[in-house]
Design a protein around this motif. Structure first.
Motif, mmCIF file in Angstrom:
data_model
loop_
_atom_site.group_PDB
_atom_site.id
_atom_site.type_symbol
_atom_site.label_atom_id
_atom_site.label_comp_id
_atom_site.label_asym_id
_atom_site.label_seq_id
_atom_site.Cartn_x
_atom_site.Cartn_y
_atom_site.Cartn_z
ATOM 1 N N SER A 110 38.470 39.017 50.466
ATOM 2 C CA SER A 110 38.891 37.395 51.022
ATOM 3 C C SER A 110 39.534 36.662 49.898
ATOM 4 C CB SER A 110 37.328 36.517 51.169
ATOM 5 O OG SER A 110 36.977 36.385 50.024
ATOM 6 N N ARG A 111 40.395 35.706 50.386
ATOM 7 C CA ARG A 111 41.192 34.711 49.646
ATOM 8 C C ARG A 111 40.242 33.966 48.556
ATOM 9 N NH1 ARG A 111 44.419 30.921 53.462
ATOM 10 N NH2 ARG A 111 42.759 31.265 54.799
ATOM 11 N N ALA A 112 39.074 33.956 48.866
ATOM 12 C CA ALA A 112 38.316 33.346 47.915
ATOM 13 C C ALA A 112 37.806 34.219 46.842
ATOM 14 C CB ALA A 112 36.750 32.802 48.636
ATOM 15 N N ALA A 113 37.887 35.389 46.949
ATOM 16 C CA ALA A 113 37.360 36.401 45.998
ATOM 17 C C ALA A 113 38.620 37.171 45.183
ATOM 18 C CB ALA A 113 36.715 37.559 46.504
ATOM 19 N N GLU A 114 39.844 36.711 45.482
ATOM 20 C CA GLU A 114 40.780 37.346 45.024
ATOM 21 C C GLU A 114 41.037 37.087 43.609
ATOM 22 O OE1 GLU A 114 44.319 39.127 45.773
ATOM 23 O OE2 GLU A 114 42.359 39.841 46.753
ATOM 24 N N ALA A 115 40.732 36.078 42.990
ATOM 25 C CA ALA A 115 40.538 35.891 41.472
ATOM 26 C C ALA A 115 39.777 36.870 40.863
ATOM 27 C CB ALA A 115 40.379 34.483 41.132
ATOM 28 N N LEU A 116 38.444 37.051 41.546
ATOM 29 C CA LEU A 116 37.587 37.981 40.974
ATOM 30 C C LEU A 116 38.181 39.545 40.983
ATOM 31 C CD1 LEU A 116 34.678 38.348 39.674
ATOM 32 C CD2 LEU A 116 33.824 38.570 42.003
ATOM 33 N N ARG A 117 38.755 39.759 41.924
ATOM 34 C CA ARG A 117 39.396 40.941 42.200
ATOM 35 C C ARG A 117 40.372 41.077 41.039
ATOM 36 N NH1 ARG A 117 43.271 44.017 44.339
ATOM 37 N NH2 ARG A 117 44.577 42.266 44.666
ATOM 38 N N GLU A 118 40.992 40.183 40.902
ATOM 39 C CA GLU A 118 42.404 40.377 39.854
ATOM 40 C C GLU A 118 41.608 40.573 38.424
ATOM 41 O OE1 GLU A 118 44.850 37.041 40.588
ATOM 42 O OE2 GLU A 118 45.619 37.902 42.474
ATOM 43 N N GLN A 119 40.500 39.820 38.408
ATOM 44 C CA GLN A 119 40.093 40.021 37.072
ATOM 45 C C GLN A 119 39.364 41.445 36.882
ATOM 46 O OE1 GLN A 119 37.099 36.640 36.399
ATOM 47 N NE2 GLN A 119 36.890 37.414 34.143
ATOM 48 N N ALA A 120 38.871 41.843 37.712
ATOM 49 C CA ALA A 120 38.215 43.382 37.805
ATOM 50 C C ALA A 120 39.365 44.218 37.344
ATOM 51 C CB ALA A 120 37.510 43.585 38.958
ATOM 52 N N ALA A 121 40.568 44.444 38.027
ATOM 53 C CA ALA A 121 41.631 45.009 37.843
ATOM 54 C C ALA A 121 42.184 45.097 36.543
ATOM 55 C CB ALA A 121 42.725 44.845 38.896
ATOM 56 N N GLN A 122 42.133 43.657 35.964
ATOM 57 C CA GLN A 122 42.543 43.636 34.414
ATOM 58 C C GLN A 122 41.676 44.179 33.391
ATOM 59 O OE1 GLN A 122 43.555 39.311 34.219
ATOM 60 N NE2 GLN A 122 44.947 39.622 35.876
ATOM 61 N N HIS A 123 40.161 44.263 33.694
ATOM 62 C CA HIS A 123 39.416 44.505 32.789
ATOM 63 C C HIS A 123 38.402 45.655 33.261
ATOM 64 C CE1 HIS A 123 40.252 40.443 31.852
ATOM 65 N NE2 HIS A 123 40.165 40.926 30.685
ATOM 66 N N PRO A 124 39.012 46.659 33.419
ATOM 67 C CA PRO A 124 38.056 48.086 34.359
ATOM 68 C C PRO A 124 36.837 48.519 33.550
ATOM 69 C CG PRO A 124 40.308 48.971 32.906
ATOM 70 C CD PRO A 124 40.231 47.314 32.972
ATOM 71 N N SER A 125 36.539 48.072 32.460
ATOM 72 C CA SER A 125 35.525 48.475 31.883
ATOM 73 C C SER A 125 34.133 47.424 31.757
ATOM 74 C CB SER A 125 35.808 48.834 30.313
ATOM 75 O OG SER A 125 36.417 47.804 29.564
ATOM 76 N N ASP A 126 34.736 46.200 32.294
ATOM 77 C CA ASP A 126 33.972 45.058 32.432
ATOM 78 C C ASP A 126 32.850 44.992 33.428
ATOM 79 O OD1 ASP A 126 32.475 42.588 32.055
ATOM 80 O OD2 ASP A 126 34.310 41.390 31.706
ATOM 81 N N GLY A 127 31.682 45.441 33.057
ATOM 82 C CA GLY A 127 30.531 45.553 34.292
ATOM 83 C C GLY A 127 30.227 44.324 34.893
ATOM 84 N N GLY A 128 30.369 43.119 33.812
ATOM 85 C CA GLY A 128 30.148 41.806 34.249
ATOM 86 C C GLY A 128 30.931 41.248 35.374
ATOM 87 N N VAL A 129 32.021 41.765 35.384
ATOM 88 C CA VAL A 129 33.011 41.672 36.689
ATOM 89 C C VAL A 129 32.814 42.219 37.916
ATOM 90 C CG1 VAL A 129 35.348 41.058 37.171
ATOM 91 C CG2 VAL A 129 34.633 40.298 34.887
ATOM 92 N N TRP A 130 32.814 43.801 37.402
ATOM 93 C CA TRP A 130 33.039 44.623 38.703
ATOM 94 C C TRP A 130 31.680 44.545 39.332
ATOM 95 C CZ3 TRP A 130 36.193 48.673 39.919
ATOM 96 C CH2 TRP A 130 37.135 48.661 39.306
#
Length: 346
Positions: A110-130
């Motif tokens: 969703s648009r509201a979750a786009e920032a979180l999706r982009e953050q996950a893409a930038q930090h592929p090893s960060d389980g706290g985001v994924w």
């Protein structure tokens, strides 16, 4: 009050039919590994029968696709690559950065979750985001697990599986006696729908795919992907800015090109009578009941009902609450069908 309109011209979406062997292989892999729906696919019986001839390495890769739902990733990557061959797909995959790799593979929520999706893409090893992003898909048939699978494997491992399954599926499919007809049908499908009108996107999408579509916020491109492997289903996917419709090519496209479609034959039979043409003409002027037409033509209701039934069977007229009306869109589609058949060899 004076007002100055400084707005730019209204934008329209990009709308096109897009096909390639890579799309067909990806959709085939998606269908083959769709455990819940596979029994409904037209190819299921053949897939089951031919599984005995499938290389063990391909069986293993398909099991991996089913277990991880990575078939979805194939579709998302091909949406970005638009590759015409598996070799091109592999080259594009090898050339992109890690951030783009995961940005392409992470599904849109969703648009509201786009920032979180982009953050996950930038930090592929960060389980706290994924983890939180995967949680957003809880309850979905496969996307929550798919996101977690992306996170639990390395890019090298994922890439190896993507290229491996595409390559081996292609090798297996190219042995089929019908595959040349399939690929030819897909090329023809793209050719016949060149020049779609994006200003009338809803009507065009329905004309090509048979699916209803209401414009969605932030969608600036709609791709219509013809397929054979996933018949009879239409699959839809959306990303942050693209909507994809995977629609089945008609059965006629898979037959001998010299054989006219049954729809064409039945339509000409319905139109091959002066009385029925006259009835269509009158209905073009205004809808009418059977009684109205009987009076106008000075003919029995039984005779007219038979003529109307033939026109209705050909989908040229419809009846609602006893009132008949013409279906102009079906007559226009019939003319297009005739043109496509006559020009098919060009």
């Amino acid at each position: 009050m004076k007002m100055m309109d400084a707005a730019l011209a209204e934008e329209t979406i990009q709308l096109a039919v897009e096909q390639s062997a890579v799309w067909e292989w990806s959709v085939g892999i998606a269908g083959y590994t769709h455990g819940q729906l596979r029994h409904t696919f037209e190819m299921d019986e053949e897939w089951t029968r031919d599984a005995e001839t499938m290389p063990a390495s391909l069986v293993e890769l398909l099991e991996k696709m089913q277990e991880t739902n990575l078939w979805y990733g194939l579709l998302l990557l091909q949406n970005k690559f638009g590759a015409r061959s598996v070799e091109e797909f592999a080259e594009r995959l090898a050339d992109i950065s890690d951030e783009r790799f995961y940005d392409y593979l992470l599904p849109y929520h969703s648009r509201a979750a786009e920032a979180l999706r982009e953050q996950a893409a930038q930090h592929p090893s960060d389980g706290g985001v994924w983890g939180p992003y995967a949680d957003l898909f809880e309850g979905h048939a496969y996307l929550a697990g798919y996101v977690r699978q992306l996170h639990s494997h390395t890019r090298a491992q994922l890439s190896e599986w993507f290229i491996g399954v595409l390559t081996e599926w292609q090798d297996w499919m190219m042995q089929k006696p019908y595959i040349a007809t399939w690929l030819q049908a897909l090329v023809f499908e793209e050719k016949q729908y060149r020049g779609l009108d994006p200003a009338n996107a809803q009507k065009e999408i329905e004309r090509v795919t048979g699916a209803d579509y209401a414009p969605e916020p932030s969608i600036w491109s709609v791709k219509l992907i013809p397929h054979v492997s996933y018949r009879p289903w239409t699959l839809t996917i959306r990303t942050a800015d693209v909507k994809l419709f995977f629609y089945p090519v008609s059965e006629q496209q898979l037959l001998d090109p010299e054989v006219p479609p049954n729809e064409l034959i039945q339509g000409h039979k319905a139109l091959g009578d002066g009385l029925r043409l006259n009835v269509l003409y009158q209905l073009r002027q205004a809808p009418a009941s059977l009684q109205d037409l009987s009076t106008q033509f000075q003919m029995s209701k039984t005779t007219l009902h038979h003529q109307l039934a033939l026109l209705k069977a050909a989908k040229f007229v419809q009846v609602e609450k006893g009132v008949y009306s013409i279906r102009l869109e079906k007559l226009e589609a019939f003319s297009e069908l005739l043109n496509r058949y006559l020009n098919r060899s060009e």
